[in-house]
Design a protein around this motif. Sequence first.
Motif, PDB file in Angstrom:
ATOM      1  N   VAL A   1     -30.886 -33.140   5.915  1.00  0.00           N
ATOM      2  CA  VAL A   1     -31.637 -34.296   6.367  1.00  0.00           C
ATOM      3  C   VAL A   1     -30.739 -35.527   6.382  1.00  0.00           C
ATOM      4  N   VAL A   2     -29.974 -35.692   5.327  1.00  0.00           N
ATOM      5  CA  VAL A   2     -29.096 -36.863   5.238  1.00  0.00           C
ATOM      6  C   VAL A   2     -28.093 -36.860   6.390  1.00  0.00           C
ATOM      7  N   GLU A   3     -27.500 -35.695   6.666  1.00  0.00           N
ATOM      8  CA  GLU A   3     -26.545 -35.623   7.773  1.00  0.00           C
ATOM      9  C   GLU A   3     -27.209 -36.008   9.094  1.00  0.00           C
ATOM     10  N   GLY A   4     -28.446 -35.594   9.305  1.00  0.00           N
ATOM     11  CA  GLY A   4     -29.172 -35.945  10.526  1.00  0.00           C
ATOM     12  C   GLY A   4     -29.424 -37.430  10.634  1.00  0.00           C
ATOM     13  N   VAL A   5     -29.820 -38.041   9.544  1.00  0.00           N
ATOM     14  CA  VAL A   5     -30.075 -39.483   9.536  1.00  0.00           C
ATOM     15  C   VAL A   5     -28.779 -40.252   9.800  1.00  0.00           C
ATOM     16  N   LEU A   6     -27.703 -39.842   9.154  1.00  0.00           N
ATOM     17  CA  LEU A   6     -26.421 -40.522   9.366  1.00  0.00           C
ATOM     18  C   LEU A   6     -25.916 -40.328  10.788  1.00  0.00           C
ATOM     19  N   GLU A   9     -27.888 -42.635  12.977  1.00  0.00           N
ATOM     20  CA  GLU A   9     -27.470 -44.020  12.763  1.00  0.00           C
ATOM     21  C   GLU A   9     -26.171 -44.331  13.509  1.00  0.00           C
ATOM     22  N   ASN A  10     -25.280 -43.365  13.577  1.00  0.00           N
ATOM     23  CA  ASN A  10     -23.981 -43.572  14.215  1.00  0.00           C
ATOM     24  C   ASN A  10     -23.990 -43.318  15.721  1.00  0.00           C
ATOM     25  N   SER A  11     -25.094 -42.809  16.248  1.00  0.00           N
ATOM     26  CA  SER A  11     -25.169 -42.522  17.676  1.00  0.00           C
ATOM     27  C   SER A  11     -25.607 -43.767  18.434  1.00  0.00           C
ATOM     28  N   THR A  12     -25.088 -43.919  19.653  1.00  0.00           N
ATOM     29  CA  THR A  12     -25.431 -45.097  20.447  1.00  0.00           C
ATOM     30  C   THR A  12     -26.549 -44.833  21.439  1.00  0.00           C
ATOM     31  N   GLN A  13     -26.804 -43.582  21.771  1.00  0.00           N
ATOM     32  CA  GLN A  13     -27.834 -43.260  22.759  1.00  0.00           C
ATOM     33  C   GLN A  13     -28.847 -42.307  22.139  1.00  0.00           C
ATOM     34  N   LEU A  14     -29.887 -42.868  21.594  1.00  0.00           N
ATOM     35  CA  LEU A  14     -30.887 -42.049  20.928  1.00  0.00           C
ATOM     36  C   LEU A  14     -32.277 -42.269  21.513  1.00  0.00           C
ATOM     37  N   PRO A  15     -33.074 -41.213  21.566  1.00  0.00           N
ATOM     38  CA  PRO A  15     -34.497 -41.409  21.859  1.00  0.00           C
ATOM     39  C   PRO A  15     -35.174 -42.026  20.636  1.00  0.00           C
ATOM     40  N   ALA A  16     -36.435 -42.278  20.749  1.00  0.00           N
ATOM     41  CA  ALA A  16     -37.151 -42.968  19.679  1.00  0.00           C
ATOM     42  C   ALA A  16     -37.218 -42.156  18.391  1.00  0.00           C
ATOM     43  N   ARG A  17     -37.358 -40.823  18.484  1.00  0.00           N
ATOM     44  CA  ARG A  17     -37.565 -40.015  17.282  1.00  0.00           C
ATOM     45  C   ARG A  17     -36.853 -38.674  17.367  1.00  0.00           C
ATOM     46  N   TYR A  18     -36.489 -38.166  16.195  1.00  0.00           N
ATOM     47  CA  TYR A  18     -35.944 -36.816  16.053  1.00  0.00           C
ATOM     48  C   TYR A  18     -36.713 -36.100  14.963  1.00  0.00           C
ATOM     49  N   ILE A  71     -30.445 -30.625  17.345  1.00  0.00           N
ATOM     50  CA  ILE A  71     -29.273 -29.751  17.470  1.00  0.00           C
ATOM     51  C   ILE A  71     -28.423 -30.178  18.665  1.00  0.00           C
ATOM     52  N   ALA A  72     -29.067 -30.459  19.774  1.00  0.00           N
ATOM     53  CA  ALA A  72     -28.327 -30.828  20.988  1.00  0.00           C
ATOM     54  C   ALA A  72     -27.626 -32.173  20.853  1.00  0.00           C
ATOM     55  N   ASP A  73     -28.270 -33.159  20.239  1.00  0.00           N
ATOM     56  CA  ASP A  73     -27.737 -34.519  20.226  1.00  0.00           C
ATOM     57  C   ASP A  73     -26.976 -34.900  18.958  1.00  0.00           C
ATOM     58  N   LEU A  74     -27.374 -34.339  17.826  1.00  0.00           N
ATOM     59  CA  LEU A  74     -26.841 -34.850  16.562  1.00  0.00           C
ATOM     60  C   LEU A  74     -26.037 -33.845  15.750  1.00  0.00           C
ATOM     61  N   LEU A  75     -26.595 -32.679  15.545  1.00  0.00           N
ATOM     62  CA  LEU A  75     -26.007 -31.718  14.608  1.00  0.00           C
ATOM     63  C   LEU A  75     -25.917 -30.332  15.235  1.00  0.00           C
ATOM     64  N   PRO A  76     -24.868 -30.057  15.982  1.00  0.00           N
ATOM     65  CA  PRO A  76     -24.773 -28.745  16.625  1.00  0.00           C
ATOM     66  C   PRO A  76     -24.663 -27.595  15.636  1.00  0.00           C
ATOM     67  N   GLY A  77     -24.167 -27.843  14.443  1.00  0.00           N
ATOM     68  CA  GLY A  77     -24.086 -26.808  13.415  1.00  0.00           C
ATOM     69  C   GLY A  77     -24.691 -27.319  12.130  1.00  0.00           C
ATOM     70  N   LEU A  78     -25.563 -26.539  11.550  1.00  0.00           N
ATOM     71  CA  LEU A  78     -26.207 -26.951  10.307  1.00  0.00           C
ATOM     72  C   LEU A  78     -25.489 -26.327   9.117  1.00  0.00           C
ATOM     73  N   LEU A  79     -25.304 -27.092   8.071  1.00  0.00           N
ATOM     74  CA  LEU A  79     -24.719 -26.587   6.845  1.00  0.00           C
ATOM     75  C   LEU A  79     -25.589 -25.465   6.274  1.00  0.00           C
ATOM     76  N   TYR A  80     -26.896 -25.631   6.351  1.00  0.00           N
ATOM     77  CA  TYR A  80     -27.857 -24.622   5.906  1.00  0.00           C
ATOM     78  C   TYR A  80     -28.782 -24.318   7.077  1.00  0.00           C
ATOM     79  N   PRO A  81     -28.499 -23.269   7.846  1.00  0.00           N
ATOM     80  CA  PRO A  81     -29.271 -22.988   9.055  1.00  0.00           C
ATOM     81  C   PRO A  81     -30.750 -22.660   8.805  1.00  0.00           C
ATOM     82  N   THR A  82     -31.070 -22.156   7.607  1.00  0.00           N
ATOM     83  CA  THR A  82     -32.470 -21.900   7.265  1.00  0.00           C
ATOM     84  C   THR A  82     -32.736 -22.405   5.854  1.00  0.00           C
TER      85      THR A  82
END
Length: 96
Positions: A1-6, A9-18, A71-82
Amino acid sequence: VVEGVLAAENSTQLPARYNIADGCPVRRADFYGELARQLGVDPPCFVEPNRQLPTAQRDLSSKRVRNTRMIADLLPGLLYPTYREGLASVIRSASE
């Protein structure tokens, strides 16, 4: 979750919610059953919620979250996929 939030925060082109979630939707009872299995203890016993209580609708619902955009915009690989890998990591670090 933290990686997704960060990442958001660092992305310049985001939709309203993830939706920040792993790729394995799970029922609450299955989550706690897996936790018990990994801890080597008996699984919890769940009872049917009292339908007269105000929380019954929430307790009886079954919502699933899709993480496709995350997955498409922020985190293509998850540290913990499940959730299973995430639980194992938490249990390992708690026992260290």
